[in-house]
Motif scaffolding. Structure first.
Motif, PDB file in Angstrom:
ATOM      1  N   VAL A 161       0.856  -1.189   0.000  1.00 54.72           N
ATOM      2  CA  VAL A 161       0.000   0.000   0.000  1.00 54.72           C
ATOM      3  C   VAL A 161       0.891   1.238   0.000  1.00 54.72           C
ATOM      4  O   VAL A 161       2.053   1.182   0.418  1.00 54.72           O
ATOM      5  CB  VAL A 161      -0.944   0.051   1.221  1.00 54.72           C
ATOM      6  CG1 VAL A 161      -1.948  -1.079   1.179  1.00 54.72           C
ATOM      7  CG2 VAL A 161      -0.165   0.025   2.529  1.00 54.72           C
ATOM      8  N   LEU A 162       0.334   2.352  -0.446  1.00 56.01           N
ATOM      9  CA  LEU A 162       1.083   3.602  -0.460  1.00 56.01           C
ATOM     10  C   LEU A 162       0.900   4.313   0.879  1.00 56.01           C
ATOM     11  O   LEU A 162      -0.169   4.856   1.170  1.00 56.01           O
ATOM     12  CB  LEU A 162       0.608   4.489  -1.611  1.00 56.01           C
ATOM     13  CG  LEU A 162       1.327   5.834  -1.769  1.00 56.01           C
ATOM     14  CD1 LEU A 162       2.827   5.640  -1.996  1.00 56.01           C
ATOM     15  CD2 LEU A 162       0.710   6.621  -2.919  1.00 56.01           C
ATOM     16  N   PHE A 163       1.943   4.298   1.697  1.00 54.13           N
ATOM     17  CA  PHE A 163       1.889   4.896   3.030  1.00 54.13           C
ATOM     18  C   PHE A 163       1.526   6.375   2.960  1.00 54.13           C
ATOM     19  O   PHE A 163       0.752   6.881   3.771  1.00 54.13           O
ATOM     20  CB  PHE A 163       3.241   4.686   3.724  1.00 54.13           C
ATOM     21  CG  PHE A 163       3.334   5.256   5.108  1.00 54.13           C
ATOM     22  CD1 PHE A 163       2.291   5.147   6.008  1.00 54.13           C
ATOM     23  CD2 PHE A 163       4.498   5.886   5.532  1.00 54.13           C
ATOM     24  CE1 PHE A 163       2.390   5.664   7.300  1.00 54.13           C
ATOM     25  CE2 PHE A 163       4.603   6.407   6.800  1.00 54.13           C
ATOM     26  CZ  PHE A 163       3.551   6.297   7.693  1.00 54.13           C
ATOM     27  N   GLY A 164       2.082   7.083   1.970  1.00 50.38           N
ATOM     28  CA  GLY A 164       1.801   8.500   1.840  1.00 50.38           C
ATOM     29  C   GLY A 164       0.323   8.778   1.659  1.00 50.38           C
ATOM     30  O   GLY A 164      -0.202   9.791   2.144  1.00 50.38           O
ATOM     31  N   ARG A 166      -4.114  -1.826  -9.304  1.00 50.08           N
ATOM     32  CA  ARG A 166      -4.204  -2.762  -8.177  1.00 50.08           C
ATOM     33  C   ARG A 166      -3.613  -2.138  -6.910  1.00 50.08           C
ATOM     34  O   ARG A 166      -4.138  -2.352  -5.811  1.00 50.08           O
ATOM     35  CB  ARG A 166      -3.494  -4.066  -8.517  1.00 50.08           C
ATOM     36  CG  ARG A 166      -3.795  -5.207  -7.559  1.00 50.08           C
ATOM     37  CD  ARG A 166      -5.285  -5.467  -7.431  1.00 50.08           C
ATOM     38  NE  ARG A 166      -5.892  -5.772  -8.712  1.00 50.08           N
ATOM     39  CZ  ARG A 166      -5.966  -7.000  -9.219  1.00 50.08           C
ATOM     40  NH1 ARG A 166      -5.461  -8.023  -8.567  1.00 50.08           N
ATOM     41  NH2 ARG A 166      -6.557  -7.199 -10.374  1.00 50.08           N
ATOM     42  N   LEU A 167      -2.552  -1.356  -7.052  1.00 52.93           N
ATOM     43  CA  LEU A 167      -1.987  -0.671  -5.890  1.00 52.93           C
ATOM     44  C   LEU A 167      -2.998   0.325  -5.321  1.00 52.93           C
ATOM     45  O   LEU A 167      -3.159   0.422  -4.100  1.00 52.93           O
ATOM     46  CB  LEU A 167      -0.691   0.047  -6.270  1.00 52.93           C
ATOM     47  CG  LEU A 167      -0.028   0.868  -5.158  1.00 52.93           C
ATOM     48  CD1 LEU A 167       0.348  -0.009  -3.967  1.00 52.93           C
ATOM     49  CD2 LEU A 167       1.207   1.599  -5.702  1.00 52.93           C
ATOM     50  N   ARG A 168      -3.669   1.064  -6.197  1.00 59.31           N
ATOM     51  CA  ARG A 168      -4.713   1.985  -5.731  1.00 59.31           C
ATOM     52  C   ARG A 168      -5.809   1.208  -4.996  1.00 59.31           C
ATOM     53  O   ARG A 168      -6.318   1.651  -3.957  1.00 59.31           O
ATOM     54  CB  ARG A 168      -5.310   2.758  -6.909  1.00 59.31           C
ATOM     55  CG  ARG A 168      -4.368   3.751  -7.555  1.00 59.31           C
ATOM     56  CD  ARG A 168      -5.125   4.649  -8.530  1.00 59.31           C
ATOM     57  NE  ARG A 168      -4.211   5.460  -9.323  1.00 59.31           N
ATOM     58  CZ  ARG A 168      -3.860   5.203 -10.569  1.00 59.31           C
ATOM     59  NH1 ARG A 168      -4.369   4.136 -11.188  1.00 59.31           N
ATOM     60  NH2 ARG A 168      -3.029   5.996 -11.217  1.00 59.31           N
ATOM     61  N   ALA A 169      -6.180   0.065  -5.542  1.00 59.18           N
ATOM     62  CA  ALA A 169      -7.232  -0.741  -4.921  1.00 59.18           C
ATOM     63  C   ALA A 169      -6.795  -1.258  -3.551  1.00 59.18           C
ATOM     64  O   ALA A 169      -7.578  -1.251  -2.593  1.00 59.18           O
ATOM     65  CB  ALA A 169      -7.606  -1.907  -5.834  1.00 59.18           C
ATOM     66  N   HIS A 170      -5.548  -1.713  -3.453  1.00 61.03           N
ATOM     67  CA  HIS A 170      -5.033  -2.176  -2.154  1.00 61.03           C
ATOM     68  C   HIS A 170      -5.077  -1.050  -1.130  1.00 61.03           C
ATOM     69  O   HIS A 170      -5.473  -1.252   0.025  1.00 61.03           O
ATOM     70  CB  HIS A 170      -3.584  -2.653  -2.301  1.00 61.03           C
ATOM     71  CG  HIS A 170      -3.439  -3.985  -2.960  1.00 61.03           C
ATOM     72  ND1 HIS A 170      -4.469  -4.857  -3.148  1.00 61.03           N
ATOM     73  CD2 HIS A 170      -2.333  -4.608  -3.474  1.00 61.03           C
ATOM     74  CE1 HIS A 170      -4.035  -5.953  -3.743  1.00 61.03           C
ATOM     75  NE2 HIS A 170      -2.746  -5.824  -3.950  1.00 61.03           N
ATOM     76  N   THR A 171      -4.655   0.143  -1.552  1.00 61.87           N
ATOM     77  CA  THR A 171      -4.608   1.274  -0.624  1.00 61.87           C
ATOM     78  C   THR A 171      -6.016   1.682  -0.211  1.00 61.87           C
ATOM     79  O   THR A 171      -6.262   1.972   0.973  1.00 61.87           O
ATOM     80  CB  THR A 171      -3.860   2.455  -1.267  1.00 61.87           C
ATOM     81  OG1 THR A 171      -2.546   2.011  -1.672  1.00 61.87           O
ATOM     82  CG2 THR A 171      -3.706   3.602  -0.296  1.00 61.87           C
TER      83      THR A 171
END
Length: 218
Positions: free
Chosen positions: A38-41, A150-155
């Motif tokens: 996930v993107l911590f920021g 998919r990264l956006r979805a995970h975040t």
């Protein structure tokens, strides 16, 4: 067998420490792990927070504590040449290497050690990133566009679940945040409640006495 979700961003040294110690912390228990980059920021932005590295005195303390924790637990660590850095290339690569965007432990280990076990190299160096991508190329399952989505979805899912920082582990619908939460996580997986249910649930609705407002310090 219980399923544990491990939310992480390679920008976090605590995520690296928790990842490295997870097998030892949970030794003897029956479980499986889903690794979710996930993107911590984005988590920080959503909750209106600064990251530890964005507060000068906290930044220095974070590195001191991380180095001490690594030594105390026997985990090799090298601070990268610069921190914080842009973790998006690493996150997208990790997501691209996993079925349905969930990388396996080897992929996560390779990405995390690229940052935290590199002899102090630059985590964002283009040549190093290219070499990492070449190393992981046989494991890639998603193209760049799909990995970004998919990264956006995970975040987004992490935010929906109440995740506010990394590392966060989720099991039985409960969130365990931080490297120091591993003993609590072990109890939950072992079927020994870390807290009585009444106390665990009471924390959600504990009364707020004073709410801080943003104002200049006199």
């Amino acid at each position: 067998m219980k399923t544990l979700t491990f939310w992480f961003d390679p920008i976090s040294p605590f995520a690296y420490l928790a990842f490295e110690r997870l097998p030892q912390a949970l030794e003897g228990l029956n479980y499986c792990v889903r690794y979710r980059p996930v993107l911590f920021g984005a988590l920080l932005q959503h909750h209106g927070q600064l990251g530890p590295a964005e507060i000068a005195s906290k930044r220095a303390w974070t590195y001191r504590q991380v180095l001490w924790l690594a030594r105390s637990h026997g985990v090799p660590i090298d601070l990268p040449a610069a921190h914080p850095f842009n973790p998006l290339p690493l996150l997208r690569l990790a997501v691209a290497c996993g079925r349905d965007g969930e990388p396996n432990r080897w992929v996560c280990e390779t990405v995390l050690r690229h940052v935290w076990r590199s002899g102090g190299a630059d985590a964002s160096d283009p040549e190093r990133l290219a070499a990492l991508a070449a190393q992981l190329e046989p494991q890639r399952r998603l193209d760049d566009a799909a990995a970004r989505e998919r990264l956006r979805a995970h975040t987004a899912e992490a935010l929906e679940r109440g995740v506010f920082g990394v590392p966060t582990c989720e099991v039985d619908g409960r969130l365990f945040w931080g490297f120091d939460a591993l003993p609590m996580l072990r109890q939950q997986l072992a079927g020994v409640a870390p807290l009585p249910d009444a106390l665990w649930d009471a924390a959600e609705g504990w009364p707020v006495g004073v709410q801080r407002t943003q104002r200049p310090v006199p």
